[in-house]
Scaffold this active site. Structure first.
Site, short mmCIF file in Angstrom:
data_model
loop_
_atom_site.label_atom_id
_atom_site.label_comp_id
_atom_site.label_asym_id
_atom_site.label_seq_id
_atom_site.Cartn_x
_atom_site.Cartn_y
_atom_site.Cartn_z
N HIS A 3 7.19 6.06 15.51
CA HIS A 3 6.78 5.44 14.78
C HIS A 3 7.79 4.99 13.94
O HIS A 3 9.01 3.85 14.05
CB HIS A 3 5.58 5.47 14.92
CG HIS A 3 4.39 4.19 14.10
ND1 HIS A 3 4.05 4.37 12.80
CD2 HIS A 3 4.22 3.08 13.84
CE1 HIS A 3 4.35 2.73 12.76
NE2 HIS A 3 4.23 2.23 13.20
N CYS A 41 0.64 9.65 8.80
CA CYS A 41 0.95 8.61 8.12
C CYS A 41 0.22 7.38 9.06
O CYS A 41 -0.51 6.44 8.50
CB CYS A 41 2.36 8.43 8.13
SG CYS A 41 3.39 9.17 7.43
N HIS A 42 0.58 7.64 10.40
CA HIS A 42 -0.38 6.08 10.74
C HIS A 42 -1.11 6.41 12.02
O HIS A 42 -1.54 5.60 12.74
CB HIS A 42 0.49 4.79 10.94
CG HIS A 42 1.61 4.84 10.09
ND1 HIS A 42 3.00 5.15 10.08
CD2 HIS A 42 0.86 3.77 9.29
CE1 HIS A 42 3.39 3.93 8.83
NE2 HIS A 42 2.36 3.62 8.38
N GLY A 43 -1.20 7.91 12.30
CA GLY A 43 -2.35 8.01 13.07
C GLY A 43 -1.86 8.90 14.40
O GLY A 43 -3.11 9.29 15.25
#
Lengths: 255, 427, 218
Positions: C137, C165-167
């Protein structure tokens, strides 16, 4: 106008030429020997075989006291050795490493490591050499007036001192060393090293080869630099010629 | 002159669109294409544009060197060696930069001596001349700091000797030196700040060069005859005449530069600077780069002057030798500009050149050496007196006592005369 | 400056005009060559230097020290490389249809791995996973969560990686889940086993040519 142009051009070219008298040697220095190295001339490059013999001399004789720190083992590939030969050469030496338990340890050197120095620091080097410091040799040819000829001469310059000259007990008399008293004992004699390719191993040859090797160590880019230089100079001569003719043509109606 | 350029050249839409909003094209056209330039400029007039080009080359090579250089006393020397050995073409960029400094000074010195001979510093070009002296000073500061960066023996000891000079100033001297060093001796703080300033100053030089060119374009270039333009027939457009001549000059200039870079890259250098700096070992001879040698000679040769100790006197005269250039336009009283028409001045001018080389020789060698049996400090002191005498005594007096040759009535007259085979005022 | 056009206040001689044009053109062309030749070394100097290339050489890992279920992280060319000793249970879980349904690219169709890792376990030897530990990502390093868990970080978690960080989520073969921000599976670097216990990261087996820079996206 041509006169003035010639004057200007002469000024530009003369700067490197007028200046040498200012760089004249002092009277007391002995003129160095001239080894007529392969790389002396404008087109000359480093004799690889000679440099390889010089590496052997460095490894067997000089590396006991002198480092070669700015070089990495992988640089030896430039001297015609294969990657495996370089790996084997490096593996003879060890470098510090951290063991798995965190304590200080060692590992064999790799191509990417710098040449291992004989002493860990300057103090150790001086302690082992009567207070003298064996200089690192990686840049020695650029760090001494006379360059490779200086190295070539020093190797062969050891003599008995003249009767009226007193030298210190820890020094040796060398006619080419500035001041004539050098802390290094004569490192090479006839037959100090036996060359694998059977080349005659008298002192002059050994001095020639180790100086060639050290020239390479100081100037590894020499061959590429000179080749590029020839191409650039030829190109600039052509460019100057074309632009000169263009200039004359354009200025024809003014004159 | 609206947004069109000279006469019959059709302007395309793009050029017109931009020019209407930011008159770049009109500006370039006026200053670099149609710009009326004396038709009789010699090759000695190439050195201004050459200096500008070398400045650009130095900035370009310097920026790329700075991508790999580390300004720290334990890492600097090695970072330079890394550039030489590991960075692609690093050796080339470094040698171009190193020799570029020498070429820059050669070009600028010739440029200055051209100005000295042809009276280019006289009215109305006084400020143009003084801006030039500022550029010279900035160049010297930049070069001095640049030489320290590799942190070799000469870098360190040259920095030590020259910064120590300031201690000669009464009362505030030692404080200034400590302030310059950022410590008790030349060390890491000194190196770091020299790197920062060495990166900054060339851009200051660019700014002063811009002012220098603005001042130049106010009244245009001087010329070998030293007489003003009388009319259109005395000048020709800068393009194509001087663009091609400058291009040719550049190609010729690059020849010795390339020769040095590729075949004798360390010709102007000191071998001692390939030894890492060692605060405990002073080199046998501390020598600055060749372009500083005459000033170094003045510094070392000055004896005690009245109540001023020789160290301070030497510093004052060394800086004084540049300061005197600032006021030159007012020292030279002759109404004639060009040395070509000043028969007595010519010989003094030649003596100045010889003096400069002589001082350079004195600066290069040890103070205990002799030349033709005379001690070098004595020669150096006499040379210093002659230098100041030229500017402070001879030039002012010559204006009154010299009988100049007859000046031609105009530039084109002189050029036409030459074209017809009649010898005009010989150089 | 190639167009010389008319000279202000002068007449070009008609015979010399074209010759002059040619010379100026030739000079300009040569000048352009000179400029390009001068600029090239500056640009080339920004490419990795010789010592950087040498330092980017292969790294050897002794996997005999790696317990089953354990991961070590090794730096290679500035990137963290995950080396995992996968248990037979973990390997079995990798093949379950429930998991495969949740994955974006279960068959590794996007080029994120060398040919010897073009399989369901994305490795040369099923036992050892070798993955570039950089989330596809925005580049964070995902956390190693090998133990199966019924609820966290997702329902029926079989073991794998979770990026803080964003799953984004990956399984133990580095395959990315659907419905997370990361678009691709974790890349597999070049590697080969030089002996039964030595894993060399950064070197392909003989006969295979694979550069990590050739993957779809790091």
């Amino acid at each position: 106008m041509i006169r003035r142009f010639v004057l200007c051009a002469a000024l530009l070219f003369a700067a490197p030429v007028l200046v040498p008298p200012a760089f004249a040697q002092e009277a007391e220095e002995t003129k160095l020997l001239d080894a007529h190295f392969s790389f002396d001339s404008l087109f000359g490059t480093i004799d690889i075989k000679s440099a390889q013999r010089g590496l052997q001399i460095y490894k067997e004789v000089c590396s006991a006291c002198h480092g070669l720190y700015e070089l990495s083992y992988r640089n030896l590939e430039q001297l015609g050795y294969t990657e495996d030969q370089v790996k084997a050469f490096a593996a003879d030496y060890t470098v510090p490493d951290i063991k798995d338990d965190g304590s200080a340890g060692e590992r064999p050197a790799k191509g990417s490591d710098k040449f291992v120095r004989p002493f860990p620091n300057e103090k150790a080097a001086r302690a082992a050499n009567n207070g003298g410091y064996p200089p690192d040799l990686a840049l020695i040819v650029k760090a001494r007036k006379g360059g490779a000829n200086y190295v070539y001469s020093i190797m062969q310059g050891y003599q008995d001192p003249p009767p009226d000259v007193k030298i210190s007990s820890t020094a040796y008399y060398n006619i080419y060393f500035p001041g004539h008293q050098i802390a290094m004992p004569p490192p090479l004699q006839d037959g100090s090293v036996t060359f694998a390719d059977g080349t005659k191993n008298d002192l002059a040859q050994e001095a020639h080869d180790v100086a060639t090797f050290l020239e390479w160590a100081s100037n590894p880019e020499l061959a590429e630099r000179k080749q590029m230089g020839i191409n650039v100079l030829i190109f600039l001569v052509i460019l100057s010629g074309v632009l000169y003719v263009a200039k004359r043509r354009i200025w024809k109606d003014v004159h | 002159m609206a947004s069109t350029t000279s006469g019959d050249r059709p302007q395309n839409r793009f050029v017109q669109w931009v020019d209407y909003r930011l008159p770049v094209f009109t500006f370039l056209n006026h200053e670099l294409r149609d710009y009326p330039t004396p038709r009789n400029l010699s090759y000695l007039w190439n050195f201004g544009s050459l200096a500008g080009i070398v400045l650009v080359m130095m900035i370009a090579s310097g920026i790329f060197l700075a991508m790999n250089y580390t300004p720290n006393d334990t890492l600097a020397f090695e970072s330079v060696e890394r550039i030489m050995r590991d960075v692609n073409y690093g050796w080339l960029i470094r040698y171009v930069h190193m020799n570029g400094a020498s070429m820059f000074f050669i070009v600028v010195y010739i440029h200055i001596f051209r100005g000295l001979y042809y009276g280019s510093y006289k009215a109305p070009r006084e400020i143009l001349w003084m801006l030039g002296v500022v550029i010279l000073l900035l160049m010297m500061a930049t070069a001095f700091m640049g030489y320290v960066l590799p942190w070799g023996q000469m870098s360190f000891w040259g920095a030590t000797v020259i910064t120590n000079l300031f201690s000669a100033l009464p009362i505030i001297g030692p404080k200034i030196v400590t302030w310059l060093w950022g410590g008790f001796s030349v060390g890491n703080p000194t190196l770091n700040r020299f790197f920062s300033l060495h990166y900054l100053l060339p851009f200051v030089i660019v700014g002063v060069v811009v002012l220098h060119l603005v001042a130049l374009h106010q009244h245009g270039s001087n010329n070998p005859l030293g007489i003003d333009k009388k009319g259109k027939q005395d000048s020709i457009p800068f393009h194509p005449y001087y663009t091609i001549k400058d291009s040719f000059g550049l190609a010729v200039f690059l020849l010795p530069y390339a020769f040095l870079v590729f075949f004798y890259p360390n010709f102007f250098g000191e071998p001692d600077n390939y030894i890492p700096a060692n605060p405990l070992a002073t080199p046998a001879e501390i020598v600055p780069e060749w372009y500083f040698l005459p000033f170094y000679a003045i510094l070392r040769s000055t004896p005690d002057l009245l109540f001023i100790p020789s160290k301070l006197a030497g510093v004052l005269l060394m800086f004084g030798s540049i300061a005197v250039l600032f006021v030159l336009p007012w020292l030279d009283t002759s109404p004639v500009r060009s040395g070509r028409f000043r028969p007595v001045f010519k010989w003094f001018y030649v003596s100045l050149i010889i003096d400069a080389f002589l001082l350079g020789y004195v600066g290069k060698h040890k103070p205990d050496a002799t030349l033709f049996g005379i001690a070098l400090p004595t020669i150096g002191w006499l040379g210093t007196l002659w230098y100041f005498g030229y500017f402070l005594v001879i030039l002012p007096l010559l204006g009154f006592f010299e009988k100049p040759l007859k000046l031609p009535t105009s530039i084109s007259e002189a050029v036409l005369k030459k074209g017809a085979g009649v010898a005009s005022g010989a150089a | 400056m190639a167009d010389i056009a008319n000279v202000h206040g002068g007449n070009p001689h008609s015979d010399g005009g074209t010759r002059r044009d040619f010379l100026v053109l030739a000079g300009t062309a040569l000048g352009a060559v000179a400029a390009a030749t001068a600029v090239w070394p500056l640009i080339s100097s920004m490419n990795p230097a010789a010592d950087t290339l040498a330092a980017g050489g292969p790294v050897d890992v002794d996997v005999s020290k790696l317990a089953p279920g354990q991961q070590i992280v090794v730096m290679w060319r500035g990137a963290p490389i995950f080396v995992v000793n996968r248990t037979p249970e973990a390997l079995a879980l990798l093949q379950k249809p429930d998991l495969v349904d949740k994955l974006r690219d279960p068959d590794s169709q996007v080029h994120q791995q060398p040919t010897y890792a073009d399989n369901w376990h994305r490795s040369a030897d099923p036992q050892f996973a070798v993955l570039v530990g950089i989330c596809t990502h925005l580049g964070c390093v995902p956390n190693f969560l090998p133990k199966p868990n019924p609820t966290s970080p997702s329902a029926d978690w079989p073991g794998g990686y979770f990026c803080p960080c964003h799953g984004s989520k990956y399984d133990l073969a580095g395959r990315v889940y659907k419905g997370v921000p990361a678009p691709y599976n974790l890349p597999v670097p070049p590697y080969n086993f030089t002996s039964k216990t030595t894993l060399r990261i950064g070197e392909n087996p003989t006969g295979v040519a694979f550069e990590l820079s050739s993957v779809q996206q790091m």
